[in-house]
Design a protein around this motif. Structure first.
Motif, PDB file in Angstrom:
ATOM      1  N   PRO A   1      -2.007 -22.415   6.956  1.00 60.52           N
ATOM      2  CA  PRO A   1      -3.162 -21.818   6.276  1.00 60.52           C
ATOM      3  C   PRO A   1      -4.074 -21.006   7.188  1.00 60.52           C
ATOM      4  O   PRO A   1      -4.707 -20.071   6.731  1.00 60.52           O
ATOM      5  CB  PRO A   1      -3.893 -23.031   5.705  1.00 60.52           C
ATOM      6  N   PHE A   2      -4.133 -21.333   8.488  1.00 62.89           N
ATOM      7  CA  PHE A   2      -5.056 -20.535   9.301  1.00 62.89           C
ATOM      8  C   PHE A   2      -4.567 -19.111   9.490  1.00 62.89           C
ATOM      9  O   PHE A   2      -5.369 -18.196   9.712  1.00 62.89           O
ATOM     10  CB  PHE A   2      -5.407 -21.215  10.633  1.00 62.89           C
TER      11      PHE A   2
ATOM     12  N   GLU B   1      -3.031 -17.564   6.968  1.00 60.70           N
ATOM     13  CA  GLU B   1      -3.447 -17.003   5.682  1.00 60.70           C
ATOM     14  C   GLU B   1      -4.944 -16.671   5.723  1.00 60.70           C
ATOM     15  O   GLU B   1      -5.383 -15.639   5.205  1.00 60.70           O
ATOM     16  CB  GLU B   1      -3.160 -18.027   4.575  1.00 60.70           C
ATOM     17  N   ALA B   2      -5.704 -17.564   6.355  1.00 62.46           N
ATOM     18  CA  ALA B   2      -7.147 -17.327   6.467  1.00 62.46           C
ATOM     19  C   ALA B   2      -7.409 -16.049   7.250  1.00 62.46           C
ATOM     20  O   ALA B   2      -8.292 -15.259   6.900  1.00 62.46           O
ATOM     21  CB  ALA B   2      -7.822 -18.514   7.143  1.00 62.46           C
TER      22      ALA B   2
ATOM     23  N   LYS C   1      -5.484 -13.508   7.401  1.00 58.09           N
ATOM     24  CA  LYS C   1      -5.159 -12.381   6.516  1.00 58.09           C
ATOM     25  C   LYS C   1      -6.306 -12.121   5.559  1.00 58.09           C
ATOM     26  O   LYS C   1      -6.650 -10.978   5.275  1.00 58.09           O
ATOM     27  CB  LYS C   1      -3.884 -12.688   5.717  1.00 58.09           C
ATOM     28  N   ALA C   2      -6.879 -13.214   5.032  1.00 58.25           N
ATOM     29  CA  ALA C   2      -7.977 -13.072   4.077  1.00 58.25           C
ATOM     30  C   ALA C   2      -9.178 -12.401   4.735  1.00 58.25           C
ATOM     31  O   ALA C   2      -9.930 -11.690   4.099  1.00 58.25           O
ATOM     32  CB  ALA C   2      -8.369 -14.432   3.512  1.00 58.25           C
ATOM     33  N   ILE C   3      -9.340 -12.634   6.027  1.00 56.57           N
ATOM     34  CA  ILE C   3     -10.432 -11.993   6.763  1.00 56.57           C
ATOM     35  C   ILE C   3     -10.195 -10.491   6.861  1.00 56.57           C
ATOM     36  O   ILE C   3     -11.126  -9.708   6.927  1.00 56.57           O
ATOM     37  CB  ILE C   3     -10.546 -12.617   8.174  1.00 56.57           C
ATOM     38  N   GLY C   4      -8.920 -10.103   6.844  1.00 60.25           N
ATOM     39  CA  GLY C   4      -8.601  -8.688   6.953  1.00 60.25           C
ATOM     40  C   GLY C   4      -8.017  -8.320   8.295  1.00 60.25           C
ATOM     41  O   GLY C   4      -8.028  -7.165   8.684  1.00 60.25           O
ATOM     42  N   MET C   5      -7.523  -9.304   9.014  1.00 60.67           N
ATOM     43  CA  MET C   5      -6.898  -9.041  10.315  1.00 60.67           C
ATOM     44  C   MET C   5      -5.560  -8.333  10.144  1.00 60.67           C
ATOM     45  O   MET C   5      -4.843  -8.594   9.193  1.00 60.67           O
ATOM     46  CB  MET C   5      -6.612 -10.372  11.004  1.00 60.67           C
TER      47      MET C   5
ATOM     48  N   GLU D   1      -1.640  -7.538  11.024  1.00 61.91           N
ATOM     49  CA  GLU D   1      -0.531  -8.446  11.311  1.00 61.91           C
ATOM     50  C   GLU D   1      -0.324  -8.600  12.814  1.00 61.91           C
ATOM     51  O   GLU D   1      -0.063  -9.687  13.315  1.00 61.91           O
ATOM     52  CB  GLU D   1       0.763  -7.913  10.678  1.00 61.91           C
TER      53      GLU D   1
ATOM     54  N   ARG E   1      -2.471  -8.284  15.204  1.00 63.75           N
ATOM     55  CA  ARG E   1      -3.530  -9.079  15.798  1.00 63.75           C
ATOM     56  C   ARG E   1      -3.355 -10.563  15.460  1.00 63.75           C
ATOM     57  O   ARG E   1      -3.607 -11.427  16.302  1.00 63.75           O
ATOM     58  CB  ARG E   1      -4.871  -8.573  15.280  1.00 63.75           C
TER      59      ARG E   1
END
Lengths: 341, 297
Positions: free
Chosen positions: B187-188, B190-191, B193-197, B199, B201
């Protein structure tokens, strides 16, 4: 707000008592996962995880999404955030269609919608300190760095009730509730309009659940946040939500504002869910309508009304006709052949 | 940000890193076996760096009078059949072993981690092709592979390093890939990704640092086996050529002929190899325990 597929947006926003402008709208959202078999990975079927659902969450509002495990709640959360791609349908964030945006185009919108995860143990990178985890969103979006970032992180720590001195500690040094506070802090860092919370308290002790829920409600009052709150615990959902939508096998079967849903449930599934909520008074005798059996497989959903296999009132026509989500009173929609005719 | 920062790791473990010796003292107290390993490695590195000051003999100069001399005050570990001082050759051999081990492990791990991270995180055709290729390589035993490589390249120091690095790649790549595959679903990630990082990075900031603990264990284990492979290659005459002193070749030259008449020629190079490999393994285990924050009590 949950709508029949045919209703237009004007009708959605014009509903009495719910005149808040929508922050997020999902319209006819579908997510089907292909089932692949054999060496050639042939698609032999589809999992209808989310099957044509429509809802919206207004500014400063909490929409509770409830249902048994496996009914597609988490898929809704991830699809709305574009963490997984929807098969069909439209997602509007603040009026902007974000359904088909590419990764780079989506980035500015990511700032407005954030997520809190169920498992407070695996949703934080074990090799990053709490301060770094919370500060990372700021850095990624180039909002702050160095001293400025540190100050902002300090502020967020204060807001979620973490001590500033804990900034250098690693996730494993925190308790479950504190970790969930870090998770909330990370979501808050970008000052989003919407937070999607995927069972944020179901992994916590009951006493800690209340703290986290109250924190979320305080933050909502202060910042005017909107929540899409996913849970299977109705007591928790009742406490935090303004409106509630009930999901069964990838579809929304009933939606209403909190009071209506709890006092006047119309769908047999909602009835059954409510009767399963424990009541603190043991002398209070209630008619329990416990459901038999398990949720049918979303690969081959039952014909007609998907609930007919477990419904105590099911009639012959339930196996044949598919019910539509119909609004029986303003803001209260039900998808049941027996209750809407 | 989560980079490989020993200072932070140590602070988190409760070490006093304000003074330079605080961290060292902490390590020694917490991991005495690892500290023992570190001492052995330090001895080897010291020998490699200051070889000319440790022994007055030249490892290459022959002396017919001292041929097969027994260990004595003059020649501490005796001499080989050409009258070369064995102690000098072992001390200078440490230099060679260290160069081969450091270079080939660095090279092999860099290539292996890149392949494992790219393949595991991105998947797709790159993963498919590299994995099949690595499987092909792994179908041969490590040593056979190294022998084939070394034989094809010809005996020289750079070629030995290349041959050993080459055979390390599949193991490293596969361990890292397996690790990345499981990390990717956490999940971290996924988190992030949700932040907008991006791939890339996410792969570098979130996935790579979490492979650090297995990588260090792997690298130290490989460090030991490179010394063994180098010894084996030299034993077979495919490693570093004469007259450079290699522990492996020192063993091979004397094992057949002199094991009865001059056993010191076999025992001491063998001891040097085992001692160093043992030390590296001790250190590797301690480092793994220290670098995995979850294993701290």
């Amino acid at each position: 707000m949950v709508e029949a597929a045919t209703m237009d947006r004007a009708a959605v926003t014009a509903r009495p008592g719910h005149n808040r402008p929508p922050v997020i709208e999902a319209i006819n959202l579908k997510k089907h996962f292909p089932v692949k078999k054999g060496i050639l990975r042939r698609t032999v079927g589809q999992v209808y995880a989310v099957d044509d659902i429509t809802f919206s969450v207004g500014e400063g509002e909490t929409l509770g999404l409830v249902g048994e495990s496996g009914c597609g709640k988490s898929t809704v959360a991830r699809t709305v955030l574009r963490l997984i791609e929807p098969t069909a349908g439209t997602i509007r964030l603040d009026g902007h269609d974000v359904t088909r945006l590419g990764k780079a185009e989506l980035r500015p919108y990511r700032r407005q919608m954030q997520m809190i995860f169920q498992d407070p143990f695996s949703s934080l990178n074990p090799r990053m300190s709490a301060g770094d985890i919370v500060g990372e969103p700021l850095q990624v979006h180039g909002l702050a760095s160095g001293k400025e970032k540190h100050e902002q992180v300090c502020e967020i720590f204060d807001q979620v009730g973490l001590r500033r001195s804990q900034m250098n500690a690693f996730p494993h040094e925190f308790s479950g509730g504190q970790r969930q506070r870090i998770s909330i802090a990370r979501a808050l860092a970008l000052n989003p309009k919407l937070i999607v919370a995927d069972e944020p308290v179901s992994a916590l002790d009951v006493s800690i659940q209340a703290q986290v829920i109250n924190l979320m409600m305080d933050l909502q009052r202060e910042k005017g946040l909107s929540y899409l709150f996913i849970a299977h615990d109705l007591a928790v959902v009742e406490h935090i939500s303004h409106r509630i939508a009930v999901m069964y096998l990838g579809k929304i079967v009933e939606y209403a504002d909190k009071r209506t849903l709890f006092t006047n449930p119309q769908h047999p599934y909602t009835e059954a869910l409510l009767s399963a909520v424990p009541v603190p008074n043991p002398k209070l005798k209630r008619a329990k309508r416990l459901l038999q059996g398990d949720v049918p497989s979303p690969i081959n959903p039952p014909s007609g009304c998907a609930f007919h296999t477990r419904c105590p009132y099911a009639e012959a026509r339930c196996k044949v006709d598919t019910p539509k989500l119909v609004e029986i009173s303003p803001g209260h929609g039900v998808s049941c052949l027996l209750r809407t005719n | 940000m989560s980079t490989i920062d020993f200072q932070t790791e140590l602070t988190a473990a409760g070490a006093n890193v304000k003074s330079r010796w605080g961290a060292v003292r902490f390590f020694v107290r917490r991991y005495p076996l690892g500290a023992g390993g570190a001492v052995i490695i330090a001895m080897m590195v010291f020998a490699a760096l200051f070889a000319p000051y440790i022994t007055m003999y030249d490892p290459l100069s022959t002396n017919a009078a001292a041929s097969l001399a027994r260990p004595s005050a003059a020649h501490w570990l005796g001499c080989d059949f050409m009258g070369r001082d064995l102690f000098a050759r072992i001390v200078y051999g440490a230099r060679l072993s260290l160069i081969v081990a450091v270079c080939s492990v660095t090279l092999g791990c860099t290539v292996g981690v890149s392949i494992g991270l790219l393949g595991g995180y991105l998947g797709g055709w790159f993963d498919l092709i590299t994995q099949r290729f690595l499987e092909m390589m792994q179908s041969l035993p490590l040593l056979v592979m190294a022998i084939v490589m070394a034989a094809a390249l010809g005996p020289s120091l750079p070629n030995t390093i290349l041959a050993i690095a080459f055979v390390l790649v599949p193991t490293v790549a596969r361990v890292i890939r397996a690790n990345v595959l499981s990390l990717r679903e956490r999940p971290f990630v996924e988190a992030a990704k949700a932040i907008g990082m991006s791939e890339r990075r996410i792969a570098i900031r979130h996935v790579l640092p979490n492979t650090l603990a297995p990588l260090i264990v792997l690298a130290t284990a490989q460090f030991g086996s490179t010394i063994l492979i180098e010894a084996a290659l030299s034993f077979l005459g495919l490693g570093v050529p004469e007259p450079h002193p290699s522990w492996g070749r020192m063993l091979s030259e004397s094992a057949a002929e002199y094991v009865r008449t001059a056993p010191w020629l076999v025992i001491f190079p063998g001891l040097a190899i085992s001692f160093v490999v043992f030390g590296i393994n001790l250190l590797g285990d301690a480092l793994r325990d220290m670098l995995d924050p979850r294993q701290r009590s």
